[in-house]
Design a protein around this motif. Structure first.
Motif, PDB file in Angstrom:
ATOM      1  N   LEU A  29       0.869  -1.174   0.000  1.00 35.15           N
ATOM      2  CA  LEU A  29       0.000   0.000   0.000  1.00 35.15           C
ATOM      3  C   LEU A  29       0.903   1.220   0.000  1.00 35.15           C
ATOM      4  O   LEU A  29       1.814   1.335   0.825  1.00 35.15           O
ATOM      5  N   LYS A  30       0.664   2.127  -0.953  1.00 31.82           N
ATOM      6  CA  LYS A  30       1.506   3.314  -1.094  1.00 31.82           C
ATOM      7  C   LYS A  30       0.657   4.568  -0.974  1.00 31.82           C
ATOM      8  O   LYS A  30      -0.539   4.560  -1.274  1.00 31.82           O
ATOM      9  N   VAL A  31       1.307   5.650  -0.561  1.00 38.20           N
ATOM     10  CA  VAL A  31       0.660   6.957  -0.535  1.00 38.20           C
ATOM     11  C   VAL A  31       1.631   7.984  -1.102  1.00 38.20           C
ATOM     12  O   VAL A  31       2.858   7.857  -0.942  1.00 38.20           O
ATOM     13  N   LEU A  41       5.452  16.013  -2.251  1.00 39.85           N
ATOM     14  CA  LEU A  41       5.992  16.425  -0.955  1.00 39.85           C
ATOM     15  C   LEU A  41       6.260  15.268  -0.006  1.00 39.85           C
ATOM     16  O   LEU A  41       7.055  15.405   0.932  1.00 39.85           O
ATOM     17  N   HIS A  42       5.604  14.152  -0.221  1.00 45.75           N
ATOM     18  CA  HIS A  42       5.737  13.048   0.740  1.00 45.75           C
ATOM     19  C   HIS A  42       5.345  11.745   0.060  1.00 45.75           C
ATOM     20  O   HIS A  42       4.422  11.714  -0.760  1.00 45.75           O
ATOM     21  N   GLN A  43       6.068  10.680   0.385  1.00 42.13           N
ATOM     22  CA  GLN A  43       5.716   9.341  -0.074  1.00 42.13           C
ATOM     23  C   GLN A  43       5.990   8.361   1.048  1.00 42.13           C
ATOM     24  O   GLN A  43       6.923   8.545   1.826  1.00 42.13           O
ATOM     25  N   ASP A  44       5.181   7.315   1.112  1.00 47.42           N
ATOM     26  CA  ASP A  44       5.402   6.274   2.108  1.00 47.42           C
ATOM     27  C   ASP A  44       4.708   5.007   1.632  1.00 47.42           C
ATOM     28  O   ASP A  44       3.918   5.030   0.679  1.00 47.42           O
ATOM     29  N   ASN A  45       5.016   3.883   2.282  1.00 51.27           N
ATOM     30  CA  ASN A  45       4.407   2.618   1.865  1.00 51.27           C
ATOM     31  C   ASN A  45       4.432   1.617   3.002  1.00 51.27           C
ATOM     32  O   ASN A  45       5.160   1.786   3.988  1.00 51.27           O
ATOM     33  N   ASP A  82      -4.215   1.285   8.426  1.00 44.27           N
ATOM     34  CA  ASP A  82      -3.921   1.725   9.801  1.00 44.27           C
ATOM     35  C   ASP A  82      -2.441   2.052   9.952  1.00 44.27           C
ATOM     36  O   ASP A  82      -2.063   3.116  10.460  1.00 44.27           O
ATOM     37  N   LEU A  83      -1.600   1.122   9.515  1.00 45.42           N
ATOM     38  CA  LEU A  83      -0.162   1.258   9.691  1.00 45.42           C
ATOM     39  C   LEU A  83       0.382   2.451   8.905  1.00 45.42           C
ATOM     40  O   LEU A  83       1.218   3.220   9.411  1.00 45.42           O
ATOM     41  N   LEU A  84      -0.104   2.635   7.680  1.00 43.59           N
ATOM     42  CA  LEU A  84       0.389   3.720   6.840  1.00 43.59           C
ATOM     43  C   LEU A  84       0.024   5.087   7.423  1.00 43.59           C
ATOM     44  O   LEU A  84       0.866   5.993   7.504  1.00 43.59           O
ATOM     45  N   MET A  88       2.469   8.164   8.925  1.00 42.65           N
ATOM     46  CA  MET A  88       2.399   9.570   8.525  1.00 42.65           C
ATOM     47  C   MET A  88       2.191  10.472   9.738  1.00 42.65           C
ATOM     48  O   MET A  88       2.789  11.547   9.852  1.00 42.65           O
ATOM     49  N   LYS A  89       1.359  10.017  10.664  1.00 38.27           N
ATOM     50  CA  LYS A  89       1.077  10.804  11.865  1.00 38.27           C
ATOM     51  C   LYS A  89       2.339  10.961  12.713  1.00 38.27           C
ATOM     52  O   LYS A  89       2.653  12.053  13.192  1.00 38.27           O
TER      53      LYS A  89
END
Length: 550
Positions: A29-31, A41-45, A82-84, A88-89
């Motif tokens: 799962l990516k954002v 500005l931001h990426q995470d997975n 939930d984890l992603l 970010m938080k």
């Protein structure tokens, strides 16, 4: 004399709004976050296998004992979200700045909500994570069938028979029946697990399932992802009555009405407002499939074609007048409701190019490239089709070489074979694209990506075969980026602002090759005979299969 009053300084301007794009893909799962100027500005997975190992997936899936059935745990996707968001938080991301979000999901996966699940979605408590609240009595099927599943062959045959044949089904839905397509998976579930089907309140695609989590209610299936179900009439953009009837009773009630891909579904659920600090004004734009989202991320326009040169070669097309065929897929376009997109997949891509490199160029890409430079455009009529594994488009296996007189031959010289392979691959891509309604128009661009897109000589052949300039573009996160672009566009789409007006400041792809001046004449001659040769390849493959079964 009274002292002059000093006016307080004006308050600082509010920080600019942000737009989120999510991608619920097969393995992660990516954002991705962009601002109004399209800056990332931001990426995470979250990687499913490693970070959610308790679900015991391999490559994000469960492959069952019959080797045909392939599924993914629905709750794994929930826990990943939930984890992603928690990641970010913890990183200090300011969710209150998010003005809109959208997303994509792996195409053809389906989720079955249990009766009463909508009440649970509507009453989520911000004191608990999603996984805690959705793990009990929410899904009538715990493992979702996904795109890798090929266990519904009989249901495909039944559907095609019910509508009048494979071509008729393609004319209605954009594709002949495929085992992974959702309608056939629904039919199989109804037949093999009737109790689970009877206990189902709503059926979602992975994309609309993900949107439902953010919406706190069932999200509509969008036109574009709905096109990959063998259920949607791609011209009327409504469910096909004959396909629904052949699949399951009252299926329209379980699917809900489909909506345009640019639709704003509503505000984000109060759950996300209170748990993560989203603004109450944040809007959820319809989620779509990963392939349509990639088309948005590539910013394909009318007449464009994108060619991904990877382990498999994938061709994306923007078309106005589709001609659905027995090979390839036609979907509703995710950014222009009057247009369509087409998708073609070819298994024999880079691995076949590597094999010919090893056999004809001593394992050297430099020697391989020199062979392309030192052989003429058109290869003096020599052409080859190399299907090391059973091909998807066309369904064939084996090696077929033809000389300048269209005679099948057993071998070619090393340099000639290199060009025969590359020209044959790209001529096949163009031929099948045109069979679906693609046509080269003034301004057509070829967007190349994938491993082989770094080879200038290969891209020159691509440019010559399509008689169009070739550009390179980084598509490593195209689905995620397309989802973020669509979130931004969704807010203004109803007022008539086009997708491309919103994306005027996006970075342009890089021009790397232009067609040789003689390309049109050479390719017109070659193209004339390629259809006949392709038919001979199919006929030869059929004869080989018949002999092998004698």
């Amino acid at each position: 004399m009274a002292a002059a009053q000093v006016s307080p300084p004006p308050p600082p301007p509010p920080p600019p709004p942000l737009y989120l794009g999510f991608d619920f893909s097969t393995q992660q799962l990516k954002v991705l976050v962009i601002d109004g100027n399209l800056n990332v500005l931001h990426q995470d997975n979250v990687q499913f296998d490693s970070e959610l190992s308790d679900f015991r997936t391999q490559g994000g899936v469960h492959i069952h004992s019959d080797r045909l059935t392939v599924t993914s745990p629905v709750l794994m996707w929930v826990k990943a979200l939930d984890l992603l968001l928690d990641k970010m938080k913890r990183a200090g991301f300011d969710f209150s700045r998010v003005r809109a979000l959208s997303g994509s999901g792996q195409q053809h996966g389906s989720v079955y909500w249990k009766r009463g699940a909508s009440e649970t979605l509507n009453q989520l408590s911000p004191d608990q994570d999603l996984f805690q609240q959705l793990q009990v009595c929410v899904f009538s099927v715990s493992d979702s069938p996904v795109w890798m599943d090929s266990s519904s062959s009989q249901q495909c045959l039944d559907l095609q028979a019910a509508v009048g044949g494979a071509l008729r089904l393609a004319e209605i839905t954009g594709s002949r029946a495929y085992e992974r397509f959702t309608g056939n998976q629904i039919c199989k579930l109804r037949q093999t697990r009737p109790d689970a089907y009877q206990d189902t309140e709503r059926i979602s695609l992975v994309s609309s399932f993900a949107a439902s989590l953010f919406l706190g209610d069932y999200a509509a299936i969008d036109y574009s992802d709905g096109s990959g179900m063998n259920l949607l009439d791609i011209r009327t953009r409504s469910w096909s009555e004959v396909c629904l009837k052949a699949t399951a009773p009252h299926l329209d009630q379980l699917l809900g009405a489909p909506l345009p891909s640019t639709s704003v579904l509503g505000p984000v659920s109060s759950y996300f407002v209170h748990r993560y600090g989203f603004s109450e004004t944040c809007r959820v734009v319809a989620f779509t499939g990963d392939n349509p989202a990639s088309l948005a991320g590539m910013r394909l326009q009318q007449g464009d074609i994108a060619v991904s040169l990877g382990t498999s070669d994938t061709v994306f097309l923007w078309i106005q007048q589709p001609r659905p065929a027995l090979e390839g897929h036609v979907f509703c376009n995710p950014v222009d409701w009057q247009a369509y997109m087409a998708l073609l997949c070819f298994k024999n891509g880079s691995l076949t190019r590597e094999r010919i490199r090893n056999e004809c160029a001593g394992g050297s890409w430099e020697v391989f490239s020199a062979a392309l430079r030192n052989t003429p455009l058109g290869n003096n009529g020599n052409i080859g089709f190399y299907f090391d594994t059973m091909e998807i488009t066309p369904p064939a296996v084996g090696v077929y070489r033809f000389d300048g007189d269209d005679n099948e031959v057993s071998s070619l010289s090393s340099q000639v074979e290199v060009r025969a392979l590359v020209e044959g691959q790209f001529l096949s891509r163009r031929l099948h694209a045109e069979s679906l309604g693609y046509s080269i128009i003034p301004g057509t661009r070829v967007l190349a990506t994938g491993g082989a897109s770094c080879n200038t000589e290969i891209l020159q052949v691509l440019s010559d075969v399509f008689n169009a300039p070739v550009y390179t573009i980084d598509l490593s996160n195209s689905a995620c980026l397309g989802a973020a672009y669509r979130a931004l566009h969704g807010l203004v789409a109803e007022s008539g602002v086009s997708f491309f007006d919103v994306l005027k400041t996006a970075p342009e792809p890089q021009l790397v090759a232009t067609p040789h001046p003689t390309a049109p004449q050479v390719q017109t001659h070659t193209h004339t005979g390629i259809s006949e040769i392709s038919q001979r390849v199919k006929d030869g493959n059929r004869e080989r299969k018949e002999k092998s079964t004698d």
